[in-house]
Design an enzyme around this catalytic site. Structure first.
Site, PDB file in Angstrom:
ATOM      1  CB  THR A   9      -1.376   0.018   1.308  1.00 15.39           C
ATOM      2  OG1 THR A   9      -1.701   0.752   1.188  1.00 15.39           O
ATOM      3  CG2 THR A   9      -0.426  -0.217   2.466  1.00 15.39           C
ATOM      4  CG  ASN A  10      -0.388   4.800  -1.297  1.00 13.62           C
ATOM      5  OD1 ASN A  10      -1.386   5.539  -1.102  1.00 13.62           O
ATOM      6  ND2 ASN A  10      -0.747   3.751  -2.590  1.00 13.62           N
ATOM      7  CG  HIS A  11       2.776   6.667   3.058  1.00 14.26           C
ATOM      8  ND1 HIS A  11       3.710   6.104   4.816  1.00 14.26           N
ATOM      9  CD2 HIS A  11       4.449   6.598   3.010  1.00 14.26           C
ATOM     10  CE1 HIS A  11       4.228   6.187   4.631  1.00 14.26           C
ATOM     11  NE2 HIS A  11       5.126   5.858   3.606  1.00 14.26           N
TER      12      HIS A  11
END
Ligand code: PMT
Length: 401
Positions: free
Chosen positions: A211-213
């Site tokens: 995933t990412n931020h």
């Protein structure tokens, strides 16, 4: 202050319920958002909270008595009604709702409601059995049929100890309803806007994801801003901890593939698609069915491309993309305008702490399809959304839709 509530004249009616204490928080938050708040307390409400508390928070006179000769509104009972941009009754008791449905005007609040041309928003709070009573349901249906907005109630634990429908909505939800009601005749009235938000999650195994931020804040602010200009909003949201914005249709997804399917379905009826989500470009070629056990040595994951949602979604709708870049911001964003066939690109420099992932503000450059760039200052994500929607609104009009 540039929110939907700034400068708005709000008449806040408060009637006698234990939920009156929440109306103090609502009054405070409305004032903080730049609204002018005139409070009218019913006799019942004064048994739970004092006029002084509201006067201290709103810095304005509080009305409790139709016949108070000292009130600035004493000569003209309809003065507040004429000034109001919206009348909000929170909490609204069973008795108040019944009086409104019957069209009675026997106290300052109901007199103001009858005299007002402004929209009326009613937020019920009561015991579950009182809410379920056929008389209450009929009265609420009558109010709805007259165009009154009914906000809530919510289900949960009630003061009586019962659990059921009857809780006053919480302040953020009420603020959402008020903003949406004030903006319902805005420039996006009758338009459908599809917005994506958050960071997709691509499963590696039942425990782990890529995933990412992205926190979802940018996409959620866009959804609220579009709603506050009258749009019907479909928000396709990857996992986030943010609560659903009131009066927005939220479709929760996890993966890029699920987001693609939800977006492709929603855009069939849309005037605009705005992709604020940080969508994974790659996913594991196959997710392991069982948790991958730790072993000696390195682990290699094979990744495969995801569908490029923006590039694949074909108009007639207006297409807006976001670019989160850590270098060569404008050049990289310009390349994506072409490769994804966009009407507008919103480029954000994620190396600036006031911009990009997780922050409440954003610093963006808007790039149109002719690659002209307009750099905006640091703004709240809601304000950035309004600037984007100014462009989207003009593009929809220009398309002749
Ligand atoms: O959620 P926040 O914490 O508020 O953070 C906001 C944000 C930084 C996530 C947001 O402002 C933002 O920049 N979103 C896009 C980030 C991104 O992934 O950009 P990109 O350059 O990888 O993709 C370009 C565009 O194509 C984006 O509109 C993206 O949604 C879209 N895309 C990308 C991959 C893919 N498979 N399909 C897509 O449609």
């Amino acid at each position: 202050m540039a929110g939907a509530l700034a400068g708005k004249h709000i008449v806040l009616g408060v009637t006698g319920s234990i939920a009156c204490y929440k109306a103090l928080d609502l009054a405070s938050k409305l004032v903080q958002a730049g609204a002018l708040v005139d409070t009218i307390l019913s006799y019942g409400a004064t048994q739970f909270v004092t006029p002084l508390a509201f006067r201290s928070l709103t810095h304005r006179e509080v009305v409790t008595d139709t016949f108070d000769l000292h009130s600035q509104f004493s000569n003209e009972h309809v003065a507040l009604a004429q000034q109001a941009d919206i009348v909000v009754i929170a909490p609204a008791t069973v008795h108040c709702i019944a009086k409104l449905a019957a069209g009675l005007a026997d106290d300052p609040l109901t007199t103001t409601v009858i005299a007002a041309k402004a929209p009326l928003l009613v937020a019920p709070a009561m015991d579950a059995n009182m809410f379920d009573h056929p008389a209450t349901q009929e009265n609420l249906a009558k109010l709805r049929s007259r165009g009154v907005v009914i906000a809530g109630p919510a289900a949960g634990r009630l003061a009586s100890g019962l659990t059921g429908m009857g809780r006053l909505l919480e302040t953020p939800e009420l603020l959402g309803y008020i903003s949406a009601t004030l903006g319902r005749k805005g420039d996006l009235e009758g338009r459908t806007v599809v917005i994506s938000a958050g960071g997709t999650q691509e499963p590696i195994d039942p425990v782990r994801v890529i995933t990412n931020h992205s926190s979802g804040k940018m996409g959620y602010a866009l959804a609220e801003a579009a709603r506050d200009r009258g749009a019907k909003v479909v928000l396709v949201a990857a996992p986030t901890s943010l609560p659903n914005p009131p009066l927005v249709q939220v479709v929760r997804v996890q993966t890029a593939q699920q987001m693609a399917e939800a977006v492709f379905k929603a855009v069939r009826q849309a005037d605009a698609l705005i992709m604020a989500a940080a969508v994974a470009d790659y996913r594991p070629a196959s997710a392991a069915e069982q948790k991958i056990k730790k072993a000696a040595g390195a682990l290699t994951l094979e990744l495969t491309n995801t569908t490029d949602i923006l590039a694949t979604a074909k108009g007639p709708f207006v297409k807006v993309g976001f670019a989160a870049e850590s270098q060569d911001l404008v050049e990289n964003a310009r390349a994506k305008v072409r490769s994804k066939g966009l009407d507008l690109m919103v480029a954000n420099d994620i190396t600036d702490p006031q911009s990009g992932f997780g922050s409440d503000t954003n610093k963006v450059t808007l790039i149109d399809k002719n690659l002209r760039a307009e750099e905006l200052p640091v703004l709240t994500k809601y304000e950035v959304s309004q600037r984007i929607l100014d462009r989207v609104s003009a593009l929809i009009l220009a398309s002749g839709a």
